[in-house]
Motif scaffolding. Structure first.
Motif, PDB file in Angstrom:
ATOM      1  N   ARG A  11      17.828   6.013   1.702  1.00  0.00           N
ATOM      2  CA  ARG A  11      18.971   5.102   1.576  1.00  0.00           C
ATOM      3  C   ARG A  11      20.050   5.454   2.585  1.00  0.00           C
ATOM      4  O   ARG A  11      20.680   4.574   3.180  1.00  0.00           O
ATOM      5  CB  ARG A  11      19.530   5.137   0.148  1.00  0.00           C
ATOM      6  N   VAL A  12      20.270   6.749   2.808  1.00  0.00           N
ATOM      7  CA  VAL A  12      21.267   7.181   3.794  1.00  0.00           C
ATOM      8  C   VAL A  12      20.771   6.861   5.197  1.00  0.00           C
ATOM      9  O   VAL A  12      21.527   6.357   6.036  1.00  0.00           O
ATOM     10  CB  VAL A  12      21.582   8.682   3.642  1.00  0.00           C
ATOM     11  N   LYS A  13      19.514   7.154   5.469  1.00  0.00           N
ATOM     12  CA  LYS A  13      18.929   6.832   6.781  1.00  0.00           C
ATOM     13  C   LYS A  13      19.141   5.364   7.117  1.00  0.00           C
ATOM     14  O   LYS A  13      19.560   5.018   8.222  1.00  0.00           O
ATOM     15  CB  LYS A  13      17.424   7.123   6.796  1.00  0.00           C
ATOM     16  N   PHE A  14      18.819   4.493   6.157  1.00  0.00           N
ATOM     17  CA  PHE A  14      18.943   3.060   6.362  1.00  0.00           C
ATOM     18  C   PHE A  14      20.378   2.680   6.732  1.00  0.00           C
ATOM     19  O   PHE A  14      20.610   1.919   7.684  1.00  0.00           O
ATOM     20  CB  PHE A  14      18.490   2.304   5.107  1.00  0.00           C
ATOM     21  N   LEU A  15      21.361   3.208   5.983  1.00  0.00           N
ATOM     22  CA  LEU A  15      22.762   2.856   6.223  1.00  0.00           C
ATOM     23  C   LEU A  15      23.261   3.398   7.557  1.00  0.00           C
ATOM     24  O   LEU A  15      23.956   2.688   8.298  1.00  0.00           O
ATOM     25  CB  LEU A  15      23.640   3.354   5.083  1.00  0.00           C
ATOM     26  N   LEU A  16      22.923   4.638   7.876  1.00  0.00           N
ATOM     27  CA  LEU A  16      23.357   5.204   9.160  1.00  0.00           C
ATOM     28  C   LEU A  16      22.730   4.435  10.326  1.00  0.00           C
ATOM     29  O   LEU A  16      23.395   4.182  11.333  1.00  0.00           O
ATOM     30  CB  LEU A  16      23.010   6.692   9.237  1.00  0.00           C
ATOM     31  N   ASP A  17      21.473   4.055  10.186  1.00  0.00           N
ATOM     32  CA  ASP A  17      20.818   3.255  11.232  1.00  0.00           C
ATOM     33  C   ASP A  17      21.489   1.883  11.348  1.00  0.00           C
ATOM     34  O   ASP A  17      21.736   1.392  12.457  1.00  0.00           O
ATOM     35  CB  ASP A  17      19.331   3.093  10.946  1.00  0.00           C
ATOM     36  N   LYS A  22      24.629   8.022  14.987  1.00  0.00           N
ATOM     37  CA  LYS A  22      23.621   9.027  15.314  1.00  0.00           C
ATOM     38  C   LYS A  22      23.719  10.189  14.328  1.00  0.00           C
ATOM     39  O   LYS A  22      24.810  10.577  13.923  1.00  0.00           O
ATOM     40  CB  LYS A  22      23.813   9.534  16.741  1.00  0.00           C
ATOM     41  N   TYR A  23      22.574  10.748  13.998  1.00  0.00           N
ATOM     42  CA  TYR A  23      22.518  11.844  13.032  1.00  0.00           C
ATOM     43  C   TYR A  23      21.281  12.691  13.281  1.00  0.00           C
ATOM     44  O   TYR A  23      20.361  12.285  13.987  1.00  0.00           O
ATOM     45  CB  TYR A  23      22.479  11.292  11.598  1.00  0.00           C
ATOM     46  N   SER A  24      21.289  13.861  12.695  1.00  0.00           N
ATOM     47  CA  SER A  24      20.094  14.684  12.598  1.00  0.00           C
ATOM     48  C   SER A  24      19.977  15.091  11.140  1.00  0.00           C
ATOM     49  O   SER A  24      20.914  14.905  10.357  1.00  0.00           O
ATOM     50  CB  SER A  24      20.185  15.904  13.520  1.00  0.00           C
TER      51      SER A  24
END
Length: 144
Positions: A11-17, A22-24
């Motif tokens: 869910r976090v991946k989806f929102l950040l994308d 950008k994230y790691s």
């Protein structure tokens, strides 16, 4: 109950994308976000994949380090952080003991685990800006 993932919460991946942020992902599944502000300063924040339940809501934390004290923090600095808690609208200051001679000053905010992109962006920005301002106040540097 605590829920978590070492691969990072999808869910976090989806929102950040969606937000094009950008994230790691750290070994323990936290999202690591580094933002550079217009004035050239930068600040690092973490978004926990691990969530917890509070009053029937699934929550997660977004947090950022503002300073690390070597040794017991001075009472004037602790008073400053405690007084600043009254002024912030979301989140709070925490002192986390890493070992007997090292204490992290962290600003953290809780957010619903199933939040939307708008709320995530606003809370993340508030955490980053609050921690960066206190970092500058406490030591005048840009370490985090």
């Amino acid at each position: 109950m605590i829920f978590g993932s070492q691969k990072g919460d999808s869910r976090v991946k989806f929102l950040l994308d969606e937000l094009n942020i950008k994230y790691s992902i750290t070994d323990n599944g936290r999202f690591r976000v580094l933002v550079t502000f217009e004035d050239g300063r930068s600040q690092l924040a973490f978004i926990d994949s691990t969530t917890y339940e509070f009053a029937g809501f699934e929550m997660r934390e977004i947090w950022s380090i503002a300073h690390i004290f070597r040794g017991i923090p001075e009472s004037s600095a602790m008073l400053r952080l405690l007084m600043h808690n009254e002024a912030v609208k979301i989140g709070s200051w925490r002192i986390i003991e890493r070992d007997p001679q090292e204490f992290m000053v962290v600003f953290a905010a809780a957010i619903a685990a199933d939040t939307d992109a708008y709320a995530l962006q606003r809370v993340l920005r508030a955490v980053l800006q609050t921690a960066d301002a206190m970092e500058q106040e406490l030591n005048g540097k840009d370490e985090f």
